[in-house]
Scaffold this motif. Sequence first.
Motif, PDB file in Angstrom:
ATOM      1  N   GLY A 128     -35.414  19.156  28.897  1.00  0.00           N
ATOM      2  CA  GLY A 128     -35.180  19.417  30.312  1.00  0.00           C
ATOM      3  C   GLY A 128     -33.859  18.920  30.846  1.00  0.00           C
ATOM      4  O   GLY A 128     -33.493  19.247  31.983  1.00  0.00           O
ATOM      5  N   LEU A 129     -33.124  18.134  30.063  1.00  0.00           N
ATOM      6  CA  LEU A 129     -31.822  17.662  30.527  1.00  0.00           C
ATOM      7  C   LEU A 129     -30.863  18.824  30.766  1.00  0.00           C
ATOM      8  O   LEU A 129     -29.983  18.747  31.622  1.00  0.00           O
ATOM      9  N   VAL A 130     -31.032  19.915  30.020  1.00  0.00           N
ATOM     10  CA  VAL A 130     -30.175  21.086  30.201  1.00  0.00           C
ATOM     11  C   VAL A 130     -30.316  21.619  31.621  1.00  0.00           C
ATOM     12  O   VAL A 130     -29.323  21.854  32.320  1.00  0.00           O
ATOM     13  N   GLU A 131     -31.554  21.805  32.073  1.00  0.00           N
ATOM     14  CA  GLU A 131     -31.767  22.331  33.419  1.00  0.00           C
ATOM     15  C   GLU A 131     -31.303  21.333  34.484  1.00  0.00           C
ATOM     16  O   GLU A 131     -30.761  21.732  35.525  1.00  0.00           O
ATOM     17  N   LYS A 132     -31.509  20.053  34.236  1.00  0.00           N
ATOM     18  CA  LYS A 132     -31.053  19.052  35.203  1.00  0.00           C
ATOM     19  C   LYS A 132     -29.535  19.098  35.359  1.00  0.00           C
ATOM     20  O   LYS A 132     -29.020  19.094  36.488  1.00  0.00           O
ATOM     21  N   ARG A 133     -28.825  19.128  34.253  1.00  0.00           N
ATOM     22  CA  ARG A 133     -27.367  19.189  34.313  1.00  0.00           C
ATOM     23  C   ARG A 133     -26.905  20.496  34.966  1.00  0.00           C
ATOM     24  O   ARG A 133     -25.916  20.520  35.707  1.00  0.00           O
ATOM     25  N   LEU A 134     -27.607  21.569  34.677  1.00  0.00           N
ATOM     26  CA  LEU A 134     -27.246  22.851  35.271  1.00  0.00           C
ATOM     27  C   LEU A 134     -27.411  22.813  36.788  1.00  0.00           C
ATOM     28  O   LEU A 134     -26.510  23.226  37.535  1.00  0.00           O
ATOM     29  N   VAL A 135     -28.531  22.326  37.260  1.00  0.00           N
ATOM     30  CA  VAL A 135     -28.761  22.268  38.704  1.00  0.00           C
ATOM     31  C   VAL A 135     -27.750  21.332  39.371  1.00  0.00           C
ATOM     32  O   VAL A 135     -27.242  21.625  40.464  1.00  0.00           O
ATOM     33  N   ASP A 136     -27.437  20.214  38.726  1.00  0.00           N
ATOM     34  CA  ASP A 136     -26.413  19.308  39.271  1.00  0.00           C
ATOM     35  C   ASP A 136     -25.088  20.047  39.449  1.00  0.00           C
ATOM     36  O   ASP A 136     -24.400  19.874  40.464  1.00  0.00           O
ATOM     37  N   MET A 137     -24.742  20.874  38.467  1.00  0.00           N
ATOM     38  CA  MET A 137     -23.482  21.614  38.563  1.00  0.00           C
ATOM     39  C   MET A 137     -23.538  22.667  39.672  1.00  0.00           C
ATOM     40  O   MET A 137     -22.573  22.860  40.425  1.00  0.00           O
ATOM     41  N   LEU A 138     -24.658  23.336  39.805  1.00  0.00           N
ATOM     42  CA  LEU A 138     -24.793  24.321  40.873  1.00  0.00           C
ATOM     43  C   LEU A 138     -24.647  23.648  42.235  1.00  0.00           C
ATOM     44  O   LEU A 138     -24.049  24.213  43.160  1.00  0.00           O
ATOM     45  N   ARG A 139     -25.167  22.439  42.362  1.00  0.00           N
ATOM     46  CA  ARG A 139     -25.016  21.703  43.618  1.00  0.00           C
ATOM     47  C   ARG A 139     -23.542  21.399  43.887  1.00  0.00           C
ATOM     48  O   ARG A 139     -23.096  21.424  45.039  1.00  0.00           O
ATOM     49  N   ASP A 140     -22.782  21.088  42.833  1.00  0.00           N
ATOM     50  CA  ASP A 140     -21.351  20.822  43.001  1.00  0.00           C
ATOM     51  C   ASP A 140     -20.642  22.000  43.659  1.00  0.00           C
ATOM     52  O   ASP A 140     -19.684  21.826  44.419  1.00  0.00           O
ATOM     53  N   PHE A 141     -21.109  23.204  43.364  1.00  0.00           N
ATOM     54  CA  PHE A 141     -20.492  24.413  43.902  1.00  0.00           C
ATOM     55  C   PHE A 141     -21.175  24.866  45.201  1.00  0.00           C
ATOM     56  O   PHE A 141     -20.749  25.855  45.803  1.00  0.00           O
ATOM     57  N   GLY A 142     -22.234  24.185  45.595  1.00  0.00           N
ATOM     58  CA  GLY A 142     -22.997  24.628  46.749  1.00  0.00           C
ATOM     59  C   GLY A 142     -23.817  25.869  46.459  1.00  0.00           C
ATOM     60  O   GLY A 142     -24.179  26.619  47.370  1.00  0.00           O
ATOM     61  N   TRP A 143     -24.129  26.070  45.191  1.00  0.00           N
ATOM     62  CA  TRP A 143     -24.817  27.277  44.754  1.00  0.00           C
ATOM     63  C   TRP A 143     -26.281  27.027  44.393  1.00  0.00           C
ATOM     64  O   TRP A 143     -26.868  27.775  43.617  1.00  0.00           O
ATOM     65  N   ASP A 144     -26.854  25.990  44.953  1.00  0.00           N
ATOM     66  CA  ASP A 144     -28.273  25.708  44.727  1.00  0.00           C
ATOM     67  C   ASP A 144     -29.128  26.204  45.885  1.00  0.00           C
ATOM     68  O   ASP A 144     -30.303  25.872  45.971  1.00  0.00           O
ATOM     69  N   ARG A 145     -28.532  27.014  46.743  1.00  0.00           N
ATOM     70  CA  ARG A 145     -29.242  27.499  47.930  1.00  0.00           C
ATOM     71  C   ARG A 145     -29.414  29.017  47.892  1.00  0.00           C
ATOM     72  O   ARG A 145     -28.718  29.719  47.151  1.00  0.00           O
ATOM     73  N   ALA A 146     -30.317  29.514  48.718  1.00  0.00           N
ATOM     74  CA  ALA A 146     -30.553  30.956  48.799  1.00  0.00           C
ATOM     75  C   ALA A 146     -29.262  31.680  49.155  1.00  0.00           C
ATOM     76  O   ALA A 146     -28.471  31.200  49.964  1.00  0.00           O
ATOM     77  N   GLY A 147     -29.060  32.821  48.519  1.00  0.00           N
ATOM     78  CA  GLY A 147     -27.868  33.608  48.784  1.00  0.00           C
ATOM     79  C   GLY A 147     -26.692  33.287  47.885  1.00  0.00           C
ATOM     80  O   GLY A 147     -25.659  33.953  47.936  1.00  0.00           O
ATOM     81  N   ALA A 148     -26.834  32.255  47.045  1.00  0.00           N
ATOM     82  CA  ALA A 148     -25.763  31.887  46.116  1.00  0.00           C
ATOM     83  C   ALA A 148     -25.620  32.976  45.045  1.00  0.00           C
ATOM     84  O   ALA A 148     -26.593  33.652  44.701  1.00  0.00           O
ATOM     85  N   PRO A 149     -24.413  33.120  44.485  1.00  0.00           N
ATOM     86  CA  PRO A 149     -24.182  34.189  43.510  1.00  0.00           C
ATOM     87  C   PRO A 149     -24.603  33.815  42.092  1.00  0.00           C
ATOM     88  O   PRO A 149     -23.932  34.192  41.123  1.00  0.00           O
TER      89      PRO A 149
END
Length: 261
Positions: A128-149
């Motif tokens: 599960g560390l893969v998904e955790k790191r991925l979500v952390d990165m999406l947050r860096d871009f502000g892409w963890d929210r609805a409407g993100a590309p």
Amino acid sequence: MVAHRGASHELAEHTLGAYLEALDAGADGLECDVRLTADGHLVCVHDRDLRRTASTKGLVSTMDLAELSELDFAAWKNPWAELDDEAPDEDEALRGVLTLRKLLETVADYDRRVEVAIETKHPTRYGGLVEKRLVDMLRDFGWDRAGAPVRVMSFSFTALQRVERLAPEVRLVQLLDKPNYWPMLKRVVGRDWVIGPGIKMIRDHPRVADSIGRSGRDIHVWTVNKEKDLQRCLDLGVKAVISDRPRLMLDLLDDRFGGNQ
């Protein structure tokens, strides 16, 4: 039209060169696979080992990013290129290992909206560390929210559940390559999840394809490289087609509809 590992029919998959080629072709989205290096970087590599794409026996999960950066990830695609005296010199940055961060930065800086479909590969030693790191990165871009590309894809139902817990607004795609999995999956996948069947399953199991089509869910199909298969997707009402040949698929759609789809 989503470019599968970039314009991977023409150029080496998962290289920056392949993704830039796909963008130049007009692809609406880019697809990538991600794995975690030994020092915690997400890199765009499909196979767990590097024999096919970098001519070495090493495993992605046991190598640091610095070690991977020394490898050529493009030579395998055209092994005779070095014998061509007239071939133009190629930027080494277009041939090396591509980090997910670099790919997302490229998309963020592009002059139009481009979707990114990110597949997490399992099983992996990091779980599960893969998904955790991925979500952390999406947050860096502000892409963890609805409407993100972005959307996250996996054959692993458990992996997608992890992403849903960590970032409930990120769109999820349940990949599917075995028709006998569908009766179970359709009962447990999230109500808003996308279904991502392979084109071979669509082609070989039309009853299952029809059942998926009747489910009311959005459908994203991989990997579509032929006109007949594109037509199957159109008949099924598919929302996204993932292809190694985005330029060809876009040309076919343009011939039919008079514009990129």
